[in-house]
Every structure is written in C-alpha cells, then in structure tokens.
Design an enzyme around this catalytic site. Sequence first.
Site, PDB file in Angstrom:
ATOM      1  CB  THR A 270      -0.932   0.011   1.221  1.00  0.00           C
ATOM      2  OG1 THR A 270      -0.144  -0.193   2.415  1.00  0.00           O
ATOM      3  CG2 THR A 270      -1.973  -1.074   1.147  1.00  0.00           C
TER       4      THR A 270
ATOM      5  CB  THR B 189      -0.116  -0.793   6.745  1.00  0.00           C
ATOM      6  OG1 THR B 189       0.758  -1.682   7.436  1.00  0.00           O
ATOM      7  CG2 THR B 189      -0.441   0.399   7.618  1.00  0.00           C
TER       8      THR B 189
ATOM      9  NE  ARG C 193      11.249  -5.155  15.962  1.00  0.00           N
ATOM     10  CZ  ARG C 193      11.874  -5.536  17.063  1.00  0.00           C
ATOM     11  NH1 ARG C 193      12.623  -4.694  17.725  1.00  0.00           N
ATOM     12  NH2 ARG C 193      11.778  -6.782  17.491  1.00  0.00           N
TER      13      ARG C 193
ATOM     14  CG  LEU D 240      13.448   6.328  24.827  1.00  0.00           C
ATOM     15  CD1 LEU D 240      13.529   6.272  26.342  1.00  0.00           C
ATOM     16  CD2 LEU D 240      12.780   7.642  24.399  1.00  0.00           C
TER      17      LEU D 240
ATOM     18  N   GLY E 187      18.806   9.482  16.335  1.00  0.00           N
ATOM     19  CA  GLY E 187      19.367   9.111  15.044  1.00  0.00           C
ATOM     20  C   GLY E 187      19.179  10.243  14.045  1.00  0.00           C
TER      21      GLY E 187
ATOM     22  CB  CYS F 111       6.596   1.053   8.285  1.00  0.00           C
ATOM     23  SG  CYS F 111       6.468  -0.573   7.522  1.00  0.00           S
TER      24      CYS F 111
ATOM     25  CE  LYS G 214       3.729   1.969   3.403  1.00  0.00           C
ATOM     26  NZ  LYS G 214       2.439   1.491   3.863  1.00  0.00           N
TER      27      LYS G 214
HETATM   28  C1  UDX Z   1       8.513  -0.509  11.839  1.00  0.00           C
HETATM   29  C2  UDX Z   1       7.787  -1.012  13.096  1.00  0.00           C
HETATM   30  O1  UDX Z   1       8.720  -1.147  14.162  1.00  0.00           O
HETATM   31  C3  UDX Z   1       7.071  -2.315  12.817  1.00  0.00           C
HETATM   32  O2  UDX Z   1       6.362  -2.719  13.963  1.00  0.00           O
HETATM   33  C4  UDX Z   1       6.109  -2.053  11.662  1.00  0.00           C
HETATM   34  O3  UDX Z   1       5.290  -3.092  11.381  1.00  0.00           O
HETATM   35  C5  UDX Z   1       6.900  -1.630  10.436  1.00  0.00           C
HETATM   36  O4  UDX Z   1       7.602  -0.420  10.761  1.00  0.00           O
HETATM   37  P1  UDX Z   1      10.810  -1.029  10.615  1.00  0.00           P
HETATM   38  O5  UDX Z   1      10.449   0.114   9.720  1.00  0.00           O
HETATM   39  O6  UDX Z   1      11.290  -2.289  10.003  1.00  0.00           O
HETATM   40  O7  UDX Z   1       9.568  -1.424  11.546  1.00  0.00           O
HETATM   41  O8  UDX Z   1      11.982  -0.542  11.575  1.00  0.00           O
HETATM   42  P2  UDX Z   1      12.147   0.004  13.061  1.00  0.00           P
HETATM   43  O9  UDX Z   1      13.111  -0.873  13.756  1.00  0.00           O
HETATM   44  O10 UDX Z   1      10.866   0.237  13.726  1.00  0.00           O
HETATM   45  O11 UDX Z   1      12.894   1.395  12.772  1.00  0.00           O
HETATM   46  C6  UDX Z   1      12.269   2.420  12.017  1.00  0.00           C
HETATM   47  C7  UDX Z   1      13.177   3.631  11.939  1.00  0.00           C
HETATM   48  O12 UDX Z   1      13.347   4.238  13.196  1.00  0.00           O
HETATM   49  C8  UDX Z   1      14.583   3.314  11.437  1.00  0.00           C
HETATM   50  O13 UDX Z   1      15.006   4.354  10.574  1.00  0.00           O
HETATM   51  C9  UDX Z   1      15.424   3.306  12.711  1.00  0.00           C
HETATM   52  O14 UDX Z   1      16.769   3.585  12.499  1.00  0.00           O
HETATM   53  C10 UDX Z   1      14.727   4.396  13.503  1.00  0.00           C
HETATM   54  N1  UDX Z   1      14.924   4.285  14.962  1.00  0.00           N
HETATM   55  C11 UDX Z   1      14.421   3.216  15.633  1.00  0.00           C
HETATM   56  C12 UDX Z   1      15.584   5.312  15.634  1.00  0.00           C
HETATM   57  O15 UDX Z   1      16.049   6.292  15.022  1.00  0.00           O
HETATM   58  N2  UDX Z   1      15.722   5.207  16.989  1.00  0.00           N
HETATM   59  C13 UDX Z   1      15.231   4.163  17.708  1.00  0.00           C
HETATM   60  O16 UDX Z   1      15.394   4.157  18.936  1.00  0.00           O
HETATM   61  C14 UDX Z   1      14.567   3.142  17.010  1.00  0.00           C
END
Ligand code: UDX
Length: 473
Positions: A86, A122, A154, A253, A256, A263, A266
């Site tokens: 999606t 989603t 994830r 926490l 970055g 995900c 979007k």
């Molecule tokens: C996310 C959700 O966690 C998951 O449950 C959903 O179904 C899909 O989207 P994903 O996109 O694979 O998963 O990665 P995730 O580990 O959640 O990280 C997303 C972004 O946040 C990344 O760019 C990551 O680097 C960033 N992030 C994550 C941070 O900057 N700090 C953090 O503490 C955690």
Amino acid sequence: MNIVIVGCGYVGLVSGACLARLGHHALCIDLDRDRIEALKKGHCPIFEPGLTELIREGLQNGHLAFAHQMPALTSAVDLVLIAVGTPPAANGEDADLSGIFAVGREIAQKAVGKVLVVTKSTVPPGTGDALEDLIQRLRPDLAVAVASNPEFLREGSAIDDFLKPDRIVVGANEHCASLALRRLYHPLTEQGSPLVNTARTAAEIIKYAANAFLALKITFINEIADLCDATQVDVREVAQGIGHDRRIGPDFLRPGPGYGGSCFPKDTRALASTARKYGVALSLVEEAIASNERRKKAMGAKVASALGGDLRGRHIAVLGLSFKPDTSDTRDSPATALIASLLSQGALISACDPEARLEEPELTSAIEREKDPYQCAKNADCVVLATEWKSFLKLDFARLAAAMRTPLMVDLRNALDHAKLARCGFRTVGLGIPPHRPVTLRATTLRRPVAQVAFAPVSVLNGSKRQQLAQPQ
Ligand code: UDX
C-alpha cells in the site's frame, strides 16, 4: 489450516514462511512470474535474516508453495490473506489502495460459496468495510467476511517478530472470522503470546497508531538530543534516566538521523491525512512528520559544521545506506537524504553498505560505491556513520584513521565508542553526546598505561556556561 497469501513481498513472504513453520499450509501467490519461479527454487528475493532458510524448510516439508495465479477459493481454503503493498499515493500522503481492491475483485471471481478475507497490509480505517462492500457487490451470492490482522514486523528481525510477537491483533466484526484467526494463531497463543480481539476498524487504527506512537517517541528523543547538544549533556544518560520509568520504557529512545524505512514515514503521513478527512487534527503526528523532515535536512548541516562549514571539494565517506541495519531497504533512508544534501553542498561522496543498493540513479552516478570500508575512507576528510551495521561497529578504527586525510567521525547513530575512537586518533561528533578530540599522548602521560589516559572525559561544560544555565531567569 490452508491459507492463500496474496503478495510475495516482504510481509507476504515472512507471513507465509512463518505460518508454514507453525504447521499450516500456505500457498503464496504473486503476479511476478520471475519472482515466483525463483521462490519455487528456494531463492528469496529480499534480504531478511533467516527468511531463505525458512522458505526452503517450508518447500521441503510441503507446507509452503508458490504460484502466480490465485486458485479457485473452494471450501478447502480456510482464509485468504492479503499482503500486497500500500505505497504512498500520487499525492504523497494517502495510501494507494489499488492493489488491495484489485485483489478484492479477483477474490470475488475465484470464491466459491463463502470466503474469509484477512487484510495484513497496512490500510487506513474503513478499508475493510470498503473491501467487504466491493466483494459483496460483485458477488451478492457469496458469504464474505473481511477481517483485519495487521503485522508489526520490523525489517531485520521479522521472523522473530512473527514467531514471538508482543501481541497479535485480530480485528473482526463476525464471530466466525475471529474464531478462524484464533485457530490460525493458536500455536503462538498457547505459548503465551497475547491476542487482542477488536472490531475491524479498531485493528486498522491500531496499526497506524502503533507506528505513529513509535515515530513520536523517536522524534521526541531526537529533539531532546538537540537540547543535550546545546547544553553539552549526554543524551544516552537522559534516555536511560527516563527509560527506566516503566510508563515510558527504554526502547525507541535512540537518537538518530531521523526515522526512515517503508513504514514510519508513509504510515504517519497516511494517518494524518486520514484524520484530516475526518476533521480530526492529529497535531502531534503532523509535527513529528515535519520535525523528522527537518532533522533529515539538518544532518547535512551537522556534517558541514563539523568540517568548518564549507564542503566544496571535501571528501566524505558515508558508512551505511539502508534505513537501518540488517536490511537492504533504502526507502526513505536518512542516509540517502544526507548524501543528497552533502552533494548539493559540493562534497565528494564515497559510500559503503554490506547489502543496500541505491535506487535513485542520480545519486548512484554521483557517488563512488566501495565494497571495503577502509577503501571507502581512503583520503577522506570525514567518515559519517549513517547506519549502524555490526560490521561497521567492529572496524579497526586505528586503520581507518590512518587511511583518512583528517580523522573525523560523525556518528549519526551514537553507536560507536567515542573514547576509543579518540584513542585511535579521531575527532568525534555524535548526536547529543559530548564531542571527543583525539587523545594525544604527551611525554608525561606516555609513562602511564594508555587505558588511564583514554577514559579522561575530553569535553566538559565550562563553569561559566553551567552557572549561566543555573541562574533563575
Ligand atoms: C517498523 C515497526 O517497528 C514495525 O512494527 C512495523 O510493522 C513496520 O515499521 P521497521 O520500519 O522495520 O519497523 O523498523 P524500526 O526498527 O521500527 O525502525 C524504524 C526507523 O526508526 C529506522 O530508521 C530506525 O533507524 C529508527 N529508529 C528506531 C531510531 O532512530 N531510533 C530508535 O530508537 C529506534
């Protein structure tokens, strides 16, 4: 149970392989014939730790199969799971649901007697209602139920997330749909995974709300990291101090360069846009989206400032292209936004990533891609850690420093040991952590063991600034 899964992308493949592992029979279908032929031979088209092995296991024991056409949906099929993409619609905000409704139309053609459709993709609230209406309109004779069963996978740890979920969400308006999904996940619930049973639209909102909340949490700590930079405080101490509060929790926490991936960006945009259509202002989500965009842009300025402001002709080595480690996905990756910003400021870029490929042709042609991080850093004025792949954390930093023109490390993930980097000759810059200068061993200190010298804090808040901050206004 016998399941047909539509869509052999990330979610469909992980779901199919894991459901096969749980003892079900999954037939995964996709229009892409080449992809299906490769999958039949056990070749996985995406990089996800453990997925190839699980697919091969399913193929071997007969629990997993692939086809490029939807079979007749007879009573032998317990449910059809929709896992098509999606992506953002042309307006960049809403979710493009054309794939979902195309599958709905095909289900209407292939269903015999009754069908249970489960949406894993989603989708905005109300999509299940629209899908059920569509199928029913096309086939008034059919007993159709549509349920929502969002995924929380994830990238990089999707198999574990599926097989050991924090929770399973089942959104069903009909009892029979809810029962079928309880049966599907029985192998997980009997091991203690909680299953939350909700109304269909609630489940659709849960998925968006979960992602939006996590995006808010990251945005919050990113902004706190900026305050820590300004006050020369270590944001990791702050994160630890608040994360022990069980109401807050320690995860998500880590500051970055802005959240990325397929995900969060979007889904937050689609949620905010959906809410606006209902006349509801999700001001926090709107602000998180804006703050994250500002942050991605600010990272280029941060690198420039570390290099004295003028990037023209400066060589910057970027370690990491994917939006996070253990995935080859560069969709909405902060690393690509950073590279675009550095290039626009006149920098020369070399980049290295163990798995990711850049999708943008204009970026690909403008940078040097290196397989080897040491080669990538050769003669560089600065190395930027954009993605915290384990292999980058274990580099020989003395060797890396020796390869560079000026050993400067901008760690956009706070993932490196900056005191160690300083001992290896680096000047370091992080996000909300005190900068380190290279440790130079003076004659007096040379007599002492290196370890004692190394851990001396290099940067402290000077007395006057501390006093100034402590003054009541
Ligand atoms: C996310 C959700 O966690 C998951 O449950 C959903 O179904 C899909 O989207 P994903 O996109 O694979 O998963 O990665 P995730 O580990 O959640 O990280 C997303 C972004 O946040 C990344 O760019 C990551 O680097 C960033 N992030 C994550 C941070 O900057 N700090 C953090 O503490 C955690």
